[in-house]
Each structure stands twice: as C-alpha cells, then as structure tokens.
Design a protein around this motif. Sequence first.
Motif, PDB file in Angstrom:
ATOM      1  N   ASN A 299      -6.220   0.201  -7.471  1.00 52.41           N
ATOM      2  CA  ASN A 299      -5.955  -0.012  -8.888  1.00 52.41           C
ATOM      3  C   ASN A 299      -4.697   0.771  -9.245  1.00 52.41           C
ATOM      4  OD1 ASN A 299      -6.241  -0.917 -11.501  1.00 52.41           O
ATOM      5  ND2 ASN A 299      -8.070   0.270 -11.962  1.00 52.41           N
ATOM      6  N   ALA A 300      -4.037   0.348 -10.309  1.00 55.33           N
ATOM      7  CA  ALA A 300      -2.849   1.053 -10.764  1.00 55.33           C
ATOM      8  C   ALA A 300      -3.258   2.290 -11.541  1.00 55.33           C
ATOM      9  CB  ALA A 300      -2.002   0.149 -11.642  1.00 55.33           C
ATOM     10  N   GLY A 301      -2.676   3.409 -11.193  1.00 57.85           N
ATOM     11  CA  GLY A 301      -2.911   4.643 -11.927  1.00 57.85           C
ATOM     12  C   GLY A 301      -2.034   4.690 -13.163  1.00 57.85           C
TER      13      GLY A 301
ATOM     14  N   MET B 296       0.839  -1.180   0.000  1.00 60.10           N
ATOM     15  CA  MET B 296       0.000   0.000   0.000  1.00 60.10           C
ATOM     16  C   MET B 296       0.883   1.243   0.000  1.00 60.10           C
ATOM     17  SD  MET B 296      -3.096  -1.225   2.387  1.00 60.10           S
ATOM     18  CE  MET B 296      -4.054   0.183   1.898  1.00 60.10           C
ATOM     19  N   THR B 297       2.168   1.046  -0.104  1.00 65.14           N
ATOM     20  CA  THR B 297       3.097   2.161  -0.065  1.00 65.14           C
ATOM     21  C   THR B 297       3.298   2.797  -1.414  1.00 65.14           C
ATOM     22  OG1 THR B 297       4.930   0.643  -0.371  1.00 65.14           O
ATOM     23  CG2 THR B 297       4.343   1.214   1.880  1.00 65.14           C
ATOM     24  N   GLY B 298       2.617   2.347  -2.426  1.00 69.35           N
ATOM     25  CA  GLY B 298       2.710   3.102  -3.645  1.00 69.35           C
ATOM     26  C   GLY B 298       2.837   2.365  -4.935  1.00 69.35           C
ATOM     27  N   SER B 299       3.709   1.439  -5.105  1.00 66.53           N
ATOM     28  CA  SER B 299       3.881   0.947  -6.461  1.00 66.53           C
ATOM     29  C   SER B 299       3.142  -0.345  -6.687  1.00 66.53           C
ATOM     30  CB  SER B 299       5.355   0.758  -6.770  1.00 66.53           C
ATOM     31  OG  SER B 299       5.832  -0.389  -6.148  1.00 66.53           O
ATOM     32  N   VAL B 300       2.907  -0.592  -7.936  1.00 69.15           N
ATOM     33  CA  VAL B 300       2.258  -1.815  -8.342  1.00 69.15           C
ATOM     34  C   VAL B 300       3.321  -2.877  -8.468  1.00 69.15           C
ATOM     35  CG1 VAL B 300       2.105  -2.327 -10.791  1.00 69.15           C
ATOM     36  CG2 VAL B 300       0.107  -1.798  -9.547  1.00 69.15           C
ATOM     37  N   VAL B 301       4.443  -2.649  -7.939  1.00 69.23           N
ATOM     38  CA  VAL B 301       5.591  -3.490  -8.180  1.00 69.23           C
ATOM     39  C   VAL B 301       5.407  -4.902  -7.691  1.00 69.23           C
ATOM     40  CG1 VAL B 301       8.035  -3.794  -7.859  1.00 69.23           C
ATOM     41  CG2 VAL B 301       7.138  -1.596  -8.233  1.00 69.23           C
TER      42      VAL B 301
ATOM     43  N   GLY C 174       1.590   4.007 -12.749  1.00 65.54           N
ATOM     44  CA  GLY C 174       1.987   2.719 -12.205  1.00 65.54           C
ATOM     45  C   GLY C 174       1.873   2.623 -10.701  1.00 65.54           C
ATOM     46  N   LYS C 175       1.530   3.696 -10.045  1.00 66.38           N
ATOM     47  CA  LYS C 175       1.381   3.696  -8.588  1.00 66.38           C
ATOM     48  C   LYS C 175      -0.032   3.244  -8.227  1.00 66.38           C
ATOM     49  CE  LYS C 175       5.214   6.170  -7.662  1.00 66.38           C
ATOM     50  NZ  LYS C 175       6.267   5.794  -6.835  1.00 66.38           N
ATOM     51  N   MET C 176      -0.123   2.516  -7.117  1.00 66.76           N
ATOM     52  CA  MET C 176      -1.431   2.066  -6.652  1.00 66.76           C
ATOM     53  C   MET C 176      -2.202   3.258  -6.104  1.00 66.76           C
ATOM     54  SD  MET C 176      -1.596  -1.067  -7.418  1.00 66.76           S
ATOM     55  CE  MET C 176      -2.916  -1.840  -6.516  1.00 66.76           C
ATOM     56  N   LYS C 177      -3.476   3.283  -6.437  1.00 65.01           N
ATOM     57  CA  LYS C 177      -4.349   4.335  -5.918  1.00 65.01           C
ATOM     58  C   LYS C 177      -5.608   3.688  -5.366  1.00 65.01           C
ATOM     59  CE  LYS C 177      -6.719   4.980 -10.268  1.00 65.01           C
ATOM     60  NZ  LYS C 177      -7.463   5.834 -11.119  1.00 65.01           N
ATOM     61  N   VAL C 178      -6.140   4.286  -4.352  1.00 70.30           N
ATOM     62  CA  VAL C 178      -7.384   3.807  -3.767  1.00 70.30           C
ATOM     63  C   VAL C 178      -8.522   4.307  -4.640  1.00 70.30           C
ATOM     64  CG1 VAL C 178      -8.909   3.915  -1.759  1.00 70.30           C
ATOM     65  CG2 VAL C 178      -6.422   3.734  -1.445  1.00 70.30           C
ATOM     66  N   ILE C 179      -9.341   3.368  -5.123  1.00 73.01           N
ATOM     67  CA  ILE C 179     -10.499   3.760  -5.931  1.00 73.01           C
ATOM     68  C   ILE C 179     -11.802   3.570  -5.170  1.00 73.01           C
ATOM     69  CG2 ILE C 179      -9.304   3.320  -8.096  1.00 73.01           C
ATOM     70  CD1 ILE C 179     -11.061   0.757  -8.346  1.00 73.01           C
ATOM     71  N   GLN C 180     -11.704   2.888  -4.028  1.00 75.32           N
ATOM     72  CA  GLN C 180     -12.871   2.733  -3.149  1.00 75.32           C
ATOM     73  C   GLN C 180     -12.359   2.644  -1.725  1.00 75.32           C
ATOM     74  OE1 GLN C 180     -16.149  -0.153  -4.037  1.00 75.32           O
ATOM     75  NE2 GLN C 180     -15.429  -1.191  -2.186  1.00 75.32           N
ATOM     76  N   GLU C 181     -12.824   3.521  -0.891  1.00 81.28           N
ATOM     77  CA  GLU C 181     -12.453   3.477   0.526  1.00 81.28           C
ATOM     78  C   GLU C 181     -13.291   2.400   1.203  1.00 81.28           C
ATOM     79  OE1 GLU C 181     -10.161   4.989   2.270  1.00 81.28           O
ATOM     80  OE2 GLU C 181      -9.466   6.403   0.763  1.00 81.28           O
ATOM     81  N   GLY C 182     -12.635   1.537   1.944  1.00 82.88           N
ATOM     82  CA  GLY C 182     -13.345   0.444   2.589  1.00 82.88           C
ATOM     83  C   GLY C 182     -13.716   0.733   4.026  1.00 82.88           C
ATOM     84  N   THR C 183     -14.610  -0.116   4.519  1.00 82.71           N
ATOM     85  CA  THR C 183     -15.060   0.005   5.900  1.00 82.71           C
ATOM     86  C   THR C 183     -14.956  -1.313   6.657  1.00 82.71           C
ATOM     87  OG1 THR C 183     -17.336  -0.475   5.229  1.00 82.71           O
ATOM     88  CG2 THR C 183     -16.695   1.861   5.347  1.00 82.71           C
ATOM     89  N   ASN C 184     -14.500  -2.386   5.970  1.00 82.22           N
ATOM     90  CA  ASN C 184     -14.514  -3.702   6.611  1.00 82.22           C
ATOM     91  C   ASN C 184     -13.130  -4.274   6.916  1.00 82.22           C
ATOM     92  OD1 ASN C 184     -13.646  -4.404   4.056  1.00 82.22           O
ATOM     93  ND2 ASN C 184     -15.365  -5.762   3.594  1.00 82.22           N
ATOM     94  N   GLY C 185     -12.062  -3.527   6.696  1.00 83.26           N
ATOM     95  CA  GLY C 185     -10.727  -4.022   6.993  1.00 83.26           C
ATOM     96  C   GLY C 185     -10.107  -4.886   5.903  1.00 83.26           C
ATOM     97  N   TRP C 186     -10.765  -5.041   4.779  1.00 87.60           N
ATOM     98  CA  TRP C 186     -10.252  -5.836   3.664  1.00 87.60           C
ATOM     99  C   TRP C 186      -9.713  -4.918   2.583  1.00 87.60           C
ATOM    100  CZ3 TRP C 186     -10.360 -11.240   3.216  1.00 87.60           C
ATOM    101  CH2 TRP C 186     -10.974 -11.900   4.275  1.00 87.60           C
TER     102      TRP C 186
END
Length: 190
Positions: free
Chosen positions: A58-60, A15-20, A63-75
Amino acid sequence: MKKMTWLVASAAFLMTGSVVYAHGHEGAHGIKRTDAELMAVLRKAAPPAIVEHATVMNAGPDGKMKVIQEGTNGWTCMDPGVQGEGEPMCADKAAMAWAEAWQGKKPPTAAIGFMYMLAGDSGVSNTDPYDNLKETPSNNWIKTGPHVMIVGTDALPMMKGYPRAAKANPKAPYVMWPDTPYEHLMIPVN
C-alpha cells in the motif's frame, strides 16, 4: 494492467519504492486507502487463497510503497489504479518481474507470469504500453472487465492464435500491446 492493466499491469509493481506506476505520485488516481480498505478491495481482485497469503503493498503517507502484509505464496497484491478508479491486482513473481521491466522500459522477462485483475481495469491504450492516462481518438483505448493476464516472452508462442487487433474485443481473449516488446494475453473471465 493490462497496464498492466498490467497492466498488470500491471502497475506500481515497482517494489523499489514509489507508487509511481506511469503517473507520478499516488498513481495519478489520487486514491489513498487505509490498509484495511485496501485489503477489502484486493479481495475482489483475486481468489481469496491468493490474497490471504500474498505480499500486500500500500502507499504510505510519503507516496512510497510499503509492505502491509508479508506473503508466503510468491504473489504480490496492490492497487495501482488510474482514472480515479481502482485497479486491484495480484501478480506472481514472474509477472512482477515482467511489470518491473515494462515500467523501467527494459527488455521483458522470459518467464511466464500470471496476473489476476478480477475487478477489471479503468482502461488503457491497447497499442502503446506507455499511453495510459486518458482516452484519445487515436490511442485505441480499451477497458476490460474482470480478467487474467499471461505475460513473459516465453508465452509468445501461445499468443499466436489470439486476435491482435488494435481495436480488440474486450469480451474475448486478445493480445494487448501487440507488436511491442510487452505484448501479453488478456483473458476476460466473464
């Protein structure tokens, strides 16, 4: 992902940034999906109630991961994919921490984590957590269909009764990456 799949795996779980993942930009799979396409794929990865309330990444374009949906269940759900195929997965908080430790080559976390990969995976070495680019005669490649994974060192005692063979049967539960710090339980669901 088993590469986690996991592995989980498994996965661009960072979750630190890259799709690596373990492959570089775009996870080496070259799969780029719109957010809507990703959501459709993720609905095959885990029960709808999990995906509906999960954080989705999802990858922007960079190439960096971006949050496209904020979750509420810890998954957290994403598709790190390899081998030109997708590997949609959803992982709970403990499994994400385990995956980050694996990807960072740090000691695995203790907390028991759970991952869904109900769409299966595209294959990985069953003996080397970092050999996941392609099948070779010596890397004990395994491809598991729809499965769930149990990770974390606190789960090790429960894994003692499961097969630990390098050439595991992907149709029955088995320990992936046995005798490594990242061993975990693979449980096929079909």
